[in-house]
Design a protein around this motif. Structure first.
Motif, PDB file in Angstrom:
ATOM      1  N   LEU A   1     -12.396 -17.444 -21.761  1.00  0.00           N
ATOM      2  CA  LEU A   1     -12.650 -16.602 -20.582  1.00  0.00           C
ATOM      3  C   LEU A   1     -11.334 -16.177 -19.943  1.00  0.00           C
ATOM      4  O   LEU A   1     -11.189 -15.029 -19.504  1.00  0.00           O
ATOM      5  CB  LEU A   1     -13.511 -17.361 -19.574  1.00  0.00           C
ATOM      6  N   ALA A   2     -10.378 -17.090 -19.880  1.00  0.00           N
ATOM      7  CA  ALA A   2      -9.072 -16.750 -19.316  1.00  0.00           C
ATOM      8  C   ALA A   2      -8.397 -15.644 -20.125  1.00  0.00           C
ATOM      9  O   ALA A   2      -7.794 -14.722 -19.564  1.00  0.00           O
ATOM     10  CB  ALA A   2      -8.192 -17.996 -19.261  1.00  0.00           C
ATOM     11  N   LEU A   3      -8.509 -15.721 -21.449  1.00  0.00           N
ATOM     12  CA  LEU A   3      -7.935 -14.674 -22.304  1.00  0.00           C
ATOM     13  C   LEU A   3      -8.597 -13.332 -22.035  1.00  0.00           C
ATOM     14  O   LEU A   3      -7.925 -12.301 -21.911  1.00  0.00           O
ATOM     15  CB  LEU A   3      -8.111 -15.049 -23.780  1.00  0.00           C
ATOM     16  N   LEU A   4      -9.920 -13.338 -21.969  1.00  0.00           N
ATOM     17  CA  LEU A   4     -10.655 -12.096 -21.728  1.00  0.00           C
ATOM     18  C   LEU A   4     -10.290 -11.504 -20.373  1.00  0.00           C
ATOM     19  O   LEU A   4     -10.111 -10.286 -20.244  1.00  0.00           O
ATOM     20  CB  LEU A   4     -12.160 -12.340 -21.815  1.00  0.00           C
ATOM     21  N   SER A   5     -10.175 -12.344 -19.365  1.00  0.00           N
ATOM     22  CA  SER A   5      -9.812 -11.873 -18.040  1.00  0.00           C
ATOM     23  C   SER A   5      -8.458 -11.164 -18.068  1.00  0.00           C
ATOM     24  O   SER A   5      -8.289 -10.090 -17.467  1.00  0.00           O
ATOM     25  CB  SER A   5      -9.771 -13.048 -17.051  1.00  0.00           C
ATOM     26  N   ASP A   6      -7.499 -11.748 -18.772  1.00  0.00           N
ATOM     27  CA  ASP A   6      -6.175 -11.118 -18.894  1.00  0.00           C
ATOM     28  C   ASP A   6      -6.273  -9.771 -19.610  1.00  0.00           C
ATOM     29  O   ASP A   6      -5.606  -8.798 -19.229  1.00  0.00           O
ATOM     30  CB  ASP A   6      -5.222 -12.036 -19.660  1.00  0.00           C
ATOM     31  N   ARG A   7      -7.100  -9.707 -20.640  1.00  0.00           N
ATOM     32  CA  ARG A   7      -7.260  -8.452 -21.384  1.00  0.00           C
ATOM     33  C   ARG A   7      -7.923  -7.385 -20.527  1.00  0.00           C
ATOM     34  O   ARG A   7      -7.534  -6.213 -20.568  1.00  0.00           O
ATOM     35  CB  ARG A   7      -8.082  -8.702 -22.651  1.00  0.00           C
ATOM     36  N   GLU A   8      -8.934  -7.759 -19.766  1.00  0.00           N
ATOM     37  CA  GLU A   8      -9.605  -6.800 -18.883  1.00  0.00           C
ATOM     38  C   GLU A   8      -8.608  -6.234 -17.866  1.00  0.00           C
ATOM     39  O   GLU A   8      -8.569  -5.026 -17.613  1.00  0.00           O
ATOM     40  CB  GLU A   8     -10.765  -7.478 -18.156  1.00  0.00           C
ATOM     41  N   THR A   9      -7.818  -7.127 -17.286  1.00  0.00           N
ATOM     42  CA  THR A   9      -6.835  -6.693 -16.290  1.00  0.00           C
ATOM     43  C   THR A   9      -5.812  -5.749 -16.903  1.00  0.00           C
ATOM     44  O   THR A   9      -5.495  -4.690 -16.337  1.00  0.00           O
ATOM     45  CB  THR A   9      -6.121  -7.918 -15.681  1.00  0.00           C
ATOM     46  N   ALA A  10      -5.303  -6.111 -18.075  1.00  0.00           N
ATOM     47  CA  ALA A  10      -4.287  -5.281 -18.739  1.00  0.00           C
ATOM     48  C   ALA A  10      -4.840  -3.910 -19.108  1.00  0.00           C
ATOM     49  O   ALA A  10      -4.132  -2.898 -19.053  1.00  0.00           O
ATOM     50  CB  ALA A  10      -3.776  -5.994 -19.988  1.00  0.00           C
ATOM     51  N   ALA A  11      -6.125  -3.857 -19.470  1.00  0.00           N
ATOM     52  CA  ALA A  11      -6.744  -2.601 -19.885  1.00  0.00           C
ATOM     53  C   ALA A  11      -7.287  -1.789 -18.712  1.00  0.00           C
ATOM     54  O   ALA A  11      -7.678  -0.634 -18.888  1.00  0.00           O
ATOM     55  CB  ALA A  11      -7.872  -2.882 -20.873  1.00  0.00           C
ATOM     56  N   GLY A  12      -7.319  -2.387 -17.533  1.00  0.00           N
ATOM     57  CA  GLY A  12      -7.895  -1.694 -16.385  1.00  0.00           C
ATOM     58  C   GLY A  12      -9.398  -1.573 -16.479  1.00  0.00           C
ATOM     59  O   GLY A  12      -9.987  -0.615 -15.975  1.00  0.00           O
ATOM     60  N   ILE A  13     -10.030  -2.551 -17.114  1.00  0.00           N
ATOM     61  CA  ILE A  13     -11.486  -2.565 -17.284  1.00  0.00           C
ATOM     62  C   ILE A  13     -12.082  -3.601 -16.330  1.00  0.00           C
ATOM     63  O   ILE A  13     -11.625  -4.740 -16.278  1.00  0.00           O
ATOM     64  CB  ILE A  13     -11.870  -2.922 -18.733  1.00  0.00           C
ATOM     65  N   ALA A  14     -13.119  -3.219 -15.603  1.00  0.00           N
ATOM     66  CA  ALA A  14     -13.741  -4.134 -14.653  1.00  0.00           C
ATOM     67  C   ALA A  14     -14.416  -5.297 -15.371  1.00  0.00           C
ATOM     68  O   ALA A  14     -14.963  -5.127 -16.471  1.00  0.00           O
ATOM     69  CB  ALA A  14     -14.770  -3.382 -13.806  1.00  0.00           C
ATOM     70  N   PRO A  15     -14.397  -6.486 -14.778  1.00  0.00           N
ATOM     71  CA  PRO A  15     -15.108  -7.624 -15.369  1.00  0.00           C
ATOM     72  C   PRO A  15     -16.594  -7.317 -15.513  1.00  0.00           C
ATOM     73  O   PRO A  15     -17.163  -6.597 -14.696  1.00  0.00           O
ATOM     74  CB  PRO A  15     -14.879  -8.753 -14.358  1.00  0.00           C
ATOM     75  N   ASP A  16     -17.181  -7.863 -16.544  1.00  0.00           N
ATOM     76  CA  ASP A  16     -18.613  -7.648 -16.786  1.00  0.00           C
ATOM     77  C   ASP A  16     -19.259  -8.987 -17.105  1.00  0.00           C
ATOM     78  O   ASP A  16     -18.741  -9.746 -17.933  1.00  0.00           O
ATOM     79  CB  ASP A  16     -18.820  -6.684 -17.955  1.00  0.00           C
ATOM     80  N   PRO A  17     -20.400  -9.331 -16.479  1.00  0.00           N
ATOM     81  CA  PRO A  17     -20.981 -10.664 -16.668  1.00  0.00           C
ATOM     82  C   PRO A  17     -21.470 -10.950 -18.078  1.00  0.00           C
ATOM     83  O   PRO A  17     -21.286 -12.063 -18.575  1.00  0.00           O
ATOM     84  CB  PRO A  17     -22.133 -10.693 -15.657  1.00  0.00           C
ATOM     85  N   ILE A  18     -22.092  -9.982 -18.739  1.00  0.00           N
ATOM     86  CA  ILE A  18     -22.590 -10.229 -20.092  1.00  0.00           C
ATOM     87  C   ILE A  18     -21.421 -10.379 -21.063  1.00  0.00           C
ATOM     88  O   ILE A  18     -21.419 -11.271 -21.928  1.00  0.00           O
ATOM     89  CB  ILE A  18     -23.528  -9.096 -20.554  1.00  0.00           C
ATOM     90  N   ARG A  19     -20.424  -9.545 -20.925  1.00  0.00           N
ATOM     91  CA  ARG A  19     -19.232  -9.661 -21.779  1.00  0.00           C
ATOM     92  C   ARG A  19     -18.566 -11.028 -21.590  1.00  0.00           C
ATOM     93  O   ARG A  19     -18.181 -11.691 -22.549  1.00  0.00           O
ATOM     94  CB  ARG A  19     -18.243  -8.554 -21.447  1.00  0.00           C
ATOM     95  N   ARG A  20     -18.452 -11.443 -20.337  1.00  0.00           N
ATOM     96  CA  ARG A  20     -17.786 -12.722 -20.060  1.00  0.00           C
ATOM     97  C   ARG A  20     -18.632 -13.904 -20.534  1.00  0.00           C
ATOM     98  O   ARG A  20     -18.094 -14.898 -21.023  1.00  0.00           O
ATOM     99  CB  ARG A  20     -17.462 -12.820 -18.569  1.00  0.00           C
ATOM    100  N   LEU A  21     -19.941 -13.795 -20.405  1.00  0.00           N
ATOM    101  CA  LEU A  21     -20.798 -14.855 -20.927  1.00  0.00           C
ATOM    102  C   LEU A  21     -20.639 -14.956 -22.435  1.00  0.00           C
ATOM    103  O   LEU A  21     -20.543 -16.059 -22.986  1.00  0.00           O
ATOM    104  CB  LEU A  21     -22.256 -14.589 -20.557  1.00  0.00           C
ATOM    105  N   ALA A  22     -20.600 -13.810 -23.117  1.00  0.00           N
ATOM    106  CA  ALA A  22     -20.424 -13.805 -24.572  1.00  0.00           C
ATOM    107  C   ALA A  22     -19.126 -14.485 -24.974  1.00  0.00           C
ATOM    108  O   ALA A  22     -19.072 -15.175 -26.000  1.00  0.00           O
ATOM    109  CB  ALA A  22     -20.454 -12.370 -25.094  1.00  0.00           C
TER     110      ALA A  22
END
Length: 390
Positions: free
Chosen positions: A245-266
């Protein structure tokens, strides 16, 4: 303290509503999230009003003022008043008579402190006079808000026994608002984590999905794993999942993509567990399919081809989870395929399966060439039909 000025307080119909509900006489006050979020400088979505008026009188007053009244939670004293700016929930002051961890039997009261005492956290038990803006704080909510501390009202173990969902709410609110964690609350949630098994999976899903997109979800999820909070209802979320989850959060931030609950659950569960977790949480069919698809990898045709075939949402999920670049599709709109089976029939193919098969081949080549215009697709089709006839 006086509630600061905020845009929501000027919503069309709100002042008229509060007057109808006797705010000037001290019979009604703003309560909960609207007061809390205004003090934190956060945009307010929903407005709630607490009132000394019994539900039937609320309905009668609204009807006399030609304000639509919807008895959305009449058994619990809640009436929804429909204003020009949107719905406002109006709830009669209450006290709990008995609770079983899932439901409460309530009685009405005219005591503001008694109503505040049944709420979950001190920061959610702040009231404000609609006319003067004066804030009423019965349990130290203002101090906790200033400290960014989520604290149960009274004994945390008792409050959790009244409603087990408060365990998840404690962590969700800490992930959203907190910096200093309340150790007594944390220890109580840890001790009673198994109580979550008594909750409906829909309630669990709602809280977990909101938690996963909160501002500080990453460290809070790691803390919940460490304390064994998920073990009873979502054992699939483990330490490795918290790290992913920490990795995904960093990627979302770097890409300028808003967090998404289903993506994060996956990302927090193993791919093999997606189907079972989706079913257990009773997610919608759309969300279950997305949960399963999210970890399928970036594909072999490139980001735009993936977005065209799987849809933009799923493509972004798959690319971010795989650690791939999403810039090629972030602001891109997949085009419509500018060709049809009828155009192949006009070129001499016989109606039936071979037309469908050829159409798929033409589409695949169109995708491979980077989605050229209709003129180029016509040339592709001519070439492929000619080759098939030979």
């Amino acid at each position: 303290m006086i509630l600061p000025a905020a845009a929501w307080r000027d919503r069309d119909g709100l002042e008229a509503l509060t007057k109808v509900l006797g705010a000037v006489e001290g019979k009604s006050r703003f309560v909960g999230g609207a007061v809390r979020d205004t003090l934190l400088g956060i945009d307010v979505a929903d407005v709630d009003i607490a009132t000394r008026l019994p539900p039937q009188e609320v309905i009668e007053r609204l009807q006399d003022a030609r304000i639509k009244a919807v008895p959305t939670g009449l058994a619990h004293g809640t009436i929804t008043a429909v204003t020009p700016a949107g719905p406002v929930e109006v709830t009669t002051l209450r006290r709990d008579v008995s609770t079983d961890g899932r439901h409460a039997i309530i009685a009405y009261t005219d005591d503001w402190r008694e109503d505040a005492a049944r709420r979950d956290f001190t920061m959610n038990a702040l009231y404000a006079d609609p006319a003067t803006g004066e804030i009423f704080d019965y349990f130290g909510g203002l101090d906790d808000l200033a400290a960014r501390r989520v604290r149960f009202i009274g004994d945390p173990l008792q409050r959790i026994a009244e409603d087990h969902l408060r365990i998840l709410r404690f962590f969700r609110f800490h992930a959203r608002f907190g910096t200093t964690i309340d150790e007594a609350g944390l220890d109580a949630c840890t001790a009673r984590a198994n109580d979550l098994m008594a909750l409906s999976r829909e309630r669990v899903a709602s809280e977990v999905l909101k938690l996963l997109v909160a501002a500080n979800a990453v460290p809070v999820v790691a803390l919940m794993v460490e304390r064994g909070i998920f073990r009873a209802v979502l054992p699939e979320i483990d330490a490795a999942g918290a790290e992913r989850l920490a990795l995904l959060s960093d990627r979302e931030t770097a890409a300028g993509i808003a967090p998404d609950p289903i993506r994060r659950l996956a990302m927090t569960i193993a791919p093999a567990a997606a189907e079972a977790v989706g079913a257990r949480l009773k997610l919608s069919n759309t969300d279950r399919k997305r949960l399963i698809a999210a970890t399928a990898g970036p594909g072999t045709e490139g980001p735009q081809a993936l977005a065209y075939r799987a849809g933009m949402t799923v493509a972004i999920d798959r690319l971010l989870i795989a650690g791939e670049d999403v810039s090629a599709i972030k602001d891109w709109t997949p085009p419509a395929f500018p060709f049809s089976g009828g155009a192949l029939v006009e070129r001499g193919l016989r109606r039936g399966p071979e037309v469908a098969a050829m159409l798929r081949q033409v589409e695949t080549r169109w995708i491979a060439e980077g989605f050229p215009d209709a003129a180029r697709v016509a040339v592709i089709a001519d070439e492929m039909v000619a080759a098939a006839v030979l």
